[in-house]
Design a protein around this motif. Structure first.
Motif, mmCIF file in Angstrom:
data_model
loop_
_atom_site.group_PDB
_atom_site.id
_atom_site.type_symbol
_atom_site.label_atom_id
_atom_site.label_comp_id
_atom_site.label_asym_id
_atom_site.label_seq_id
_atom_site.Cartn_x
_atom_site.Cartn_y
_atom_site.Cartn_z
ATOM 1 N N ALA A 5 0.836 -1.198 0.000
ATOM 2 C CA ALA A 5 0.000 0.000 0.000
ATOM 3 C C ALA A 5 0.870 1.248 0.000
ATOM 4 C CB ALA A 5 -0.918 0.003 1.223
ATOM 5 N N ILE A 6 2.016 1.164 0.658
ATOM 6 C CA ILE A 6 2.980 2.266 0.717
ATOM 7 C C ILE A 6 4.353 1.708 0.358
ATOM 8 C CG2 ILE A 6 4.096 3.999 2.176
ATOM 9 C CD1 ILE A 6 1.624 3.790 4.029
ATOM 10 N N GLU A 7 5.017 2.339 -0.561
ATOM 11 C CA GLU A 7 6.386 1.918 -0.890
ATOM 12 C C GLU A 7 7.197 3.128 -1.305
ATOM 13 O OE1 GLU A 7 6.398 -0.800 -4.207
ATOM 14 O OE2 GLU A 7 4.558 0.045 -5.010
ATOM 15 N N ALA A 8 8.403 3.179 -0.803
ATOM 16 C CA ALA A 8 9.304 4.282 -1.119
ATOM 17 C C ALA A 8 10.734 3.772 -1.092
ATOM 18 C CB ALA A 8 9.133 5.418 -0.112
ATOM 19 N N GLU A 9 11.542 4.283 -2.007
ATOM 20 C CA GLU A 9 12.954 3.906 -2.055
ATOM 21 C C GLU A 9 13.816 5.129 -2.295
ATOM 22 O OE1 GLU A 9 14.172 0.799 -4.647
ATOM 23 O OE2 GLU A 9 12.954 -0.745 -3.663
ATOM 24 N N GLY A 10 14.856 5.221 -1.510
ATOM 25 C CA GLY A 10 15.882 6.223 -1.729
ATOM 26 C C GLY A 10 15.439 7.662 -1.614
ATOM 27 N N LEU A 11 14.442 7.938 -0.745
ATOM 28 C CA LEU A 11 13.951 9.305 -0.615
ATOM 29 C C LEU A 11 15.035 10.217 -0.038
ATOM 30 C CD1 LEU A 11 10.317 8.862 0.763
ATOM 31 C CD2 LEU A 11 11.059 9.212 -1.602
ATOM 32 N N GLN A 12 15.279 11.311 -0.750
ATOM 33 C CA GLN A 12 16.241 12.310 -0.293
ATOM 34 C C GLN A 12 15.580 13.685 -0.330
ATOM 35 O OE1 GLN A 12 20.146 12.137 -2.141
ATOM 36 N NE2 GLN A 12 19.857 9.973 -2.659
ATOM 37 N N TYR A 27 8.189 0.536 3.393
ATOM 38 C CA TYR A 27 7.221 -0.365 2.772
ATOM 39 C C TYR A 27 6.171 -0.739 3.807
ATOM 40 C CZ TYR A 27 10.555 -0.923 -1.031
ATOM 41 O OH TYR A 27 11.401 -0.672 -2.081
ATOM 42 N N ALA A 28 4.910 -0.729 3.389
ATOM 43 C CA ALA A 28 3.822 -1.138 4.275
ATOM 44 C C ALA A 28 2.815 -1.951 3.483
ATOM 45 C CB ALA A 28 3.138 0.084 4.894
ATOM 46 N N ARG A 63 5.346 5.312 -4.073
ATOM 47 C CA ARG A 63 4.019 5.015 -4.598
ATOM 48 C C ARG A 63 3.074 4.745 -3.434
ATOM 49 N NH1 ARG A 63 6.885 2.003 -8.912
ATOM 50 N NH2 ARG A 63 6.803 0.140 -7.583
ATOM 51 N N ILE A 64 1.866 5.236 -3.558
ATOM 52 C CA ILE A 64 0.807 4.993 -2.578
ATOM 53 C C ILE A 64 -0.345 4.308 -3.303
ATOM 54 C CG2 ILE A 64 -0.768 5.990 -0.884
ATOM 55 C CD1 ILE A 64 2.173 6.412 -0.203
ATOM 56 N N PRO A 155 -10.448 6.931 3.243
ATOM 57 C CA PRO A 155 -9.154 6.695 2.585
ATOM 58 C C PRO A 155 -8.637 5.280 2.810
ATOM 59 C CG PRO A 155 -8.843 7.945 4.603
ATOM 60 C CD PRO A 155 -10.325 7.865 4.378
ATOM 61 N N ALA A 156 -7.982 4.757 1.790
ATOM 62 C CA ALA A 156 -7.384 3.425 1.895
ATOM 63 C C ALA A 156 -6.081 3.465 2.684
ATOM 64 C CB ALA A 156 -7.132 2.860 0.501
ATOM 65 N N VAL A 157 -5.403 4.621 2.624
ATOM 66 C CA VAL A 157 -4.126 4.797 3.315
ATOM 67 C C VAL A 157 -4.230 6.041 4.191
ATOM 68 C CG1 VAL A 157 -1.655 5.232 3.059
ATOM 69 C CG2 VAL A 157 -2.822 3.703 1.463
ATOM 70 N N ILE A 158 -3.829 5.919 5.454
ATOM 71 C CA ILE A 158 -3.954 7.018 6.403
ATOM 72 C C ILE A 158 -2.590 7.312 7.024
ATOM 73 C CG2 ILE A 158 -5.089 7.808 8.515
ATOM 74 C CD1 ILE A 158 -7.250 5.621 7.847
ATOM 75 N N PHE A 159 -2.185 8.578 6.957
ATOM 76 C CA PHE A 159 -0.949 9.027 7.583
ATOM 77 C C PHE A 159 -1.292 9.724 8.897
ATOM 78 C CE2 PHE A 159 0.088 9.333 2.963
ATOM 79 C CZ PHE A 159 1.006 8.292 2.928
ATOM 80 N N LEU A 160 -0.755 9.213 9.978
ATOM 81 C CA LEU A 160 -0.975 9.810 11.296
ATOM 82 C C LEU A 160 0.381 10.276 11.826
ATOM 83 C CD1 LEU A 160 -3.416 7.163 12.863
ATOM 84 C CD2 LEU A 160 -3.974 9.238 11.585
ATOM 85 N N ASP A 161 0.607 11.567 11.783
ATOM 86 C CA ASP A 161 1.892 12.131 12.191
ATOM 87 C C ASP A 161 1.795 12.555 13.650
ATOM 88 O OD1 ASP A 161 4.467 13.024 12.075
ATOM 89 O OD2 ASP A 161 4.053 14.810 10.884
#
Length: 335
Positions: A5-12, A27-28, A63-64, A155-161
């Motif tokens: 559902a959540i994937e990220a690589e090499g974020l700068q 990755y989630a 990608r989300i 929402p399918a994906v939820i960000f809780l900061d």
């Protein structure tokens, strides 16, 4: 199709001379809680803001729900809900008006927006306060309204900061119940937090970030096992016998006893056999106890071992500009 559902690589990401992110991977899997831990300024909020399309990464990709955050931002925003570190509701509007406004911005009909608002206000125990201006709400009520607003669009994906910052323990437990319910209903939650017990209670997987880099990733149990084995802890009934208890534990384990808190001694042990031997020796010595436990390290101990300081202690590192600022409005993010 991606299995994440959540994937990220090499974020700068850099802000002037400050490198907030130095190649972060995340990755989630769908229907899970992924906790991101780190001290202030570690890069947690910067990561969330990139994933939520609020800022762009200097390098790397994410990608989300299969949508590229840089190339398909509109679709990403229609997929996510976001709750920042501080409540961002309109204080001059009532709770119901705040919720209906979000619904209308998300293209719900007036009738559907009102129905969804009523449903969520009841879910978050805010029905009685629905007609009051948000500025009359307590801090905990505002946080609940803020989270409710981020869920209007299902929402399918939820960000809780750091969603429970400033909440008392009881309200924090209530919020944990909300997170569990969201996941049970199929949502994926990315949770940033400095409360280690929060990650322990909720997370399926944990990523630890420090100074813009991932320094550990595993399940909570996996992190505890990697960082350290089991510990045996004793609290004598008579505080005057603490030194005797410490000497006894050292004999059993072969390790130096430590005192994690007043009146308590603790040692690392190899296996469960140490508990049986300790019980026998304490009994033979006539040392009564009020606590005797065999346990894995807490996530707080894991965190300290990894980053060299306790969660919430930001003294060794200065926060990047985006880390000092509140994550932007929690909702709406869909356009």
């Amino acid at each position: 199709m991606t299995s994440y559902a959540i994937e990220a690589e090499g974020l700068q990401k850099s802000f002037g001379e400050t490198k907030a992110l130095k190649g972060v991977d995340l990755y989630a899997a769908p229907g899970t809680v992924h906790a991101v831990l780190g001290p202030n300024g570690a890069g947690k909020t910067t990561s969330v803001r990139i994933l939520a399309t609020l800022i762009k990464a200097d390098a790397g990709w994410a990608r989300i729900g299969g949508y590229d955050v840089a190339k398909q931002a509109e679709k990403v925003r229609a997929t996510i809900g976001l709750t920042g570190q501080y409540a961002s509701v309109d204080e001059d509007l009532t709770g119901m008006e705040n919720m209906e406004l979000i619904g209308r911005l998300l293209d719900l009909s007036k009738r559907d927006a009102r129905a969804r608002a009523a449903e969520l206000l009841e879910w978050f125990d805010l029905t009685e306060a629905a007609k009051r201006p948000a500025k009359t709400y307590s801090g905990g009520m505002r946080r609940r309204l803020d989270l409710a607003a981020s869920l209007v669009g299902r929402p399918a994906v939820i960000f809780l900061d750091e969603p429970t910052t400033g909440l008392d323990p009881a309200k924090r437990e209530d919020m944990w119940g909300v997170v569990r319910r969201l996941v049970a209903e199929g949502s994926t939650v990315l949770l940033t937090t400095q409360y280690l017990e929060e990650a322990d209670a909720l997370a399926d997987e944990v990523t630890v970030i420090d100074r813009g880099q991932v320094i550990a990733h595993d399940t909570p149990l996996g992190l505890k096992r990697v960082v350290g084995g089991q510990r045996l802890t004793v609290q004598p009934l008579d505080p005057a016998r603490l030194a005797e208890a410490a000497a006894l534990l050292q004999q059993v384990s072969g390790n130096k006893a430590e005192s994690p808190r007043t009146g308590v001694v603790s040692v690392p042990v190899k296996d469960d056999a140490a508990l049986t031997e300790t019980v026998a020796r304490l009994s033979a010595a006539g040392i009564g106890v009020t606590e005797l436990s065999l346990h894995l390290p807490s996530l707080d101990e894991v965190f300290f071992s990894l980053v060299g300081r306790r969660a919430g202690d930001d003294r060794p590192a200065a926060a990047a500009p985006s880390e000092r600022a509140d994550t932007e409005a929690s909702a709406p993010v869909a356009v």
